[in-house]
Design a protein around this motif. Structure first.
Motif, PDB file in Angstrom:
ATOM      1  N   VAL A 136     -21.361  31.142  -4.377  1.00  0.00           N
ATOM      2  CA  VAL A 136     -22.156  31.146  -3.151  1.00  0.00           C
ATOM      3  C   VAL A 136     -21.643  30.042  -2.223  1.00  0.00           C
ATOM      4  CG1 VAL A 136     -24.486  30.797  -2.230  1.00  0.00           C
ATOM      5  CG2 VAL A 136     -24.178  32.071  -4.342  1.00  0.00           C
ATOM      6  N   PRO A 137     -21.511  30.320  -0.917  1.00  0.00           N
ATOM      7  CA  PRO A 137     -21.043  29.291   0.018  1.00  0.00           C
ATOM      8  C   PRO A 137     -21.911  28.037  -0.051  1.00  0.00           C
ATOM      9  CG  PRO A 137     -21.162  31.431   1.084  1.00  0.00           C
ATOM     10  CD  PRO A 137     -21.806  31.589  -0.256  1.00  0.00           C
ATOM     11  N   LYS A 138     -21.262  26.881   0.044  1.00  0.00           N
ATOM     12  CA  LYS A 138     -21.975  25.612  -0.003  1.00  0.00           C
ATOM     13  C   LYS A 138     -22.268  25.123   1.413  1.00  0.00           C
ATOM     14  CE  LYS A 138     -20.015  25.735  -4.184  1.00  0.00           C
ATOM     15  NZ  LYS A 138     -19.397  26.999  -4.569  1.00  0.00           N
ATOM     16  N   CYS A 139     -23.452  24.530   1.593  1.00  0.00           N
ATOM     17  CA  CYS A 139     -23.847  23.985   2.892  1.00  0.00           C
ATOM     18  C   CYS A 139     -23.088  22.693   3.173  1.00  0.00           C
ATOM     19  CB  CYS A 139     -25.337  23.661   2.895  1.00  0.00           C
ATOM     20  SG  CYS A 139     -26.389  25.087   2.660  1.00  0.00           S
ATOM     21  N   ILE A 140     -22.675  22.533   4.427  1.00  0.00           N
ATOM     22  CA  ILE A 140     -22.007  21.318   4.881  1.00  0.00           C
ATOM     23  C   ILE A 140     -22.730  20.874   6.149  1.00  0.00           C
ATOM     24  CG2 ILE A 140     -19.832  20.272   5.592  1.00  0.00           C
ATOM     25  CD1 ILE A 140     -18.461  22.786   4.250  1.00  0.00           C
ATOM     26  N   VAL A 141     -23.427  19.743   6.078  1.00  0.00           N
ATOM     27  CA  VAL A 141     -24.210  19.251   7.211  1.00  0.00           C
ATOM     28  C   VAL A 141     -23.345  18.331   8.064  1.00  0.00           C
ATOM     29  CG1 VAL A 141     -26.262  17.956   7.900  1.00  0.00           C
ATOM     30  CG2 VAL A 141     -26.332  19.399   5.850  1.00  0.00           C
ATOM     31  N   HIS A 142     -23.372  18.538   9.375  1.00  0.00           N
ATOM     32  CA  HIS A 142     -22.610  17.724  10.315  1.00  0.00           C
ATOM     33  C   HIS A 142     -23.572  16.963  11.204  1.00  0.00           C
ATOM     34  CE1 HIS A 142     -18.566  19.464   9.580  1.00  0.00           C
ATOM     35  NE2 HIS A 142     -19.303  20.428   9.086  1.00  0.00           N
ATOM     36  N   GLY A 143     -23.333  15.648  11.375  1.00  0.00           N
ATOM     37  CA  GLY A 143     -24.175  14.803  12.207  1.00  0.00           C
ATOM     38  C   GLY A 143     -23.763  14.862  13.670  1.00  0.00           C
ATOM     39  N   ALA A 144     -24.730  14.613  14.537  1.00  0.00           N
ATOM     40  CA  ALA A 144     -24.522  14.762  15.980  1.00  0.00           C
ATOM     41  C   ALA A 144     -23.477  13.790  16.537  1.00  0.00           C
ATOM     42  CB  ALA A 144     -25.849  14.592  16.716  1.00  0.00           C
ATOM     43  N   GLY A 145     -23.617  12.515  16.267  1.00  0.00           N
ATOM     44  CA  GLY A 145     -22.729  11.520  16.871  1.00  0.00           C
ATOM     45  C   GLY A 145     -21.289  11.656  16.422  1.00  0.00           C
ATOM     46  N   GLY A 146     -21.076  11.747  15.117  1.00  0.00           N
ATOM     47  CA  GLY A 146     -19.721  11.851  14.594  1.00  0.00           C
ATOM     48  C   GLY A 146     -19.039  13.136  15.025  1.00  0.00           C
ATOM     49  N   THR A 147     -19.798  14.228  15.055  1.00  0.00           N
ATOM     50  CA  THR A 147     -19.228  15.507  15.480  1.00  0.00           C
ATOM     51  C   THR A 147     -18.810  15.453  16.938  1.00  0.00           C
ATOM     52  OG1 THR A 147     -20.515  16.739  13.855  1.00  0.00           O
ATOM     53  CG2 THR A 147     -19.720  17.973  15.765  1.00  0.00           C
ATOM     54  N   LEU A 148     -19.674  14.908  17.788  1.00  0.00           N
ATOM     55  CA  LEU A 148     -19.342  14.806  19.206  1.00  0.00           C
ATOM     56  C   LEU A 148     -18.085  13.961  19.419  1.00  0.00           C
ATOM     57  CD1 LEU A 148     -19.975  15.374  22.179  1.00  0.00           C
ATOM     58  CD2 LEU A 148     -21.458  13.359  22.145  1.00  0.00           C
ATOM     59  N   LEU A 149     -18.008  12.810  18.782  1.00  0.00           N
ATOM     60  CA  LEU A 149     -16.829  11.951  18.948  1.00  0.00           C
ATOM     61  C   LEU A 149     -15.562  12.633  18.434  1.00  0.00           C
ATOM     62  CD1 LEU A 149     -18.217   8.424  17.999  1.00  0.00           C
ATOM     63  CD2 LEU A 149     -17.700   9.330  20.280  1.00  0.00           C
ATOM     64  N   GLN A 150     -15.643  13.272  17.273  1.00  0.00           N
ATOM     65  CA  GLN A 150     -14.469  13.945  16.708  1.00  0.00           C
ATOM     66  C   GLN A 150     -14.002  15.078  17.619  1.00  0.00           C
ATOM     67  OE1 GLN A 150     -12.534  13.152  14.196  1.00  0.00           O
ATOM     68  NE2 GLN A 150     -11.248  14.957  14.376  1.00  0.00           N
ATOM     69  N   HIS A 151     -14.944  15.883  18.098  1.00  0.00           N
ATOM     70  CA  HIS A 151     -14.565  17.004  18.963  1.00  0.00           C
ATOM     71  C   HIS A 151     -14.037  16.528  20.313  1.00  0.00           C
ATOM     72  CE1 HIS A 151     -17.133  20.240  16.707  1.00  0.00           C
ATOM     73  NE2 HIS A 151     -16.172  19.716  15.970  1.00  0.00           N
ATOM     74  N   LEU A 152     -14.635  15.492  20.883  1.00  0.00           N
ATOM     75  CA  LEU A 152     -14.120  14.960  22.147  1.00  0.00           C
ATOM     76  C   LEU A 152     -12.693  14.446  21.981  1.00  0.00           C
ATOM     77  CD1 LEU A 152     -17.231  13.097  23.600  1.00  0.00           C
ATOM     78  CD2 LEU A 152     -16.123  15.139  24.542  1.00  0.00           C
TER      79      LEU A 152
END
Length: 187
Positions: A136-152
């Motif tokens: 079964v696929p495992k959940c991976i939670v992403h945080g708002a601040g780190g995700t925004l900085l990484q994507h930017l």
């Protein structure tokens, strides 16, 4: 938690951003995963709200999603509201879909100004899933601040995305690249 059982359509982005604005955690899957694939993922996170399109288009063929949305809502007791987006028909039949309301009826309500929630840097933003190749696929939670900085960083430094640019990446809402694509709006 707010879940999207959606193709890559504008309403998917709107729902994801609306969830983030109030501090809800977004998760999305592509309708082509099939009902069991959706349940394998969303069943782990127990969403309260489910956004579902009435169908999607692929290879010149229209695929109905209402039966799947009905079954997903029925088999997930945590869902209290199902928002059905008319994508392949003007007036999708909501009969039998627990807690169903159309996108248009939901959008017609005057909610007033948005009161954006101020949350910690690491507040959960969305839940993605592993591929499911080893069970079964495992959940991976992403945080708002780190995700925004990484994507930017990726958008602006690696891809040279600037204000006014158009960004296209062919993806479904079931792949992590969809979340990456949505964040391009920040650039």
């Amino acid at each position: 938690r707010v879940a999207g059982y959606l193709p890559n359509i504008p309403e998917a982005i709107i729902a994801a951003l609306a969830a983030a604005s109030i501090g809800a955690v977004w998760s999305s899957c592509s309708p082509d995963f099939g009902v069991q694939g959706i349940l394998d993922r969303f069943g782990q996170i127990e969403p309260r709200v489910l956004f579902a399109a009435d169908g999607y288009l692929y290879g010149g063929t229209t695929h109905d999603c209402l039966a799947g949305a009905r079954e997903v809502a029925d088999r997930m007791p945590s869902v209290t509201r199902t928002v059905v987006i008319p994508f392949v028909s003007d007036a999708p039949a909501l009969d039998g879909i627990r807690g169903a309301v159309t996108w248009d009826d939901l959008a017609a309500r005057d909610a007033g100004p948005i009161d954006f929630a101020r949350l910690p840097f690491n507040h959960p933003l969305y839940i993605l899933y592993s591929s499911g190749t080893t069970g079964v696929p495992k959940c991976i939670v992403h945080g708002a601040g780190g995700t925004l900085l990484q994507h930017l960083k990726e958008h602006q430094l690696h891809c040279d995305i600037r204000p006014g640019d158009r960004v296209f990446y062919f993806t479904t809402c079931g792949w992590m690249m969809w979340n990456w694509l949505v964040t391009a709006l920040a650039s």
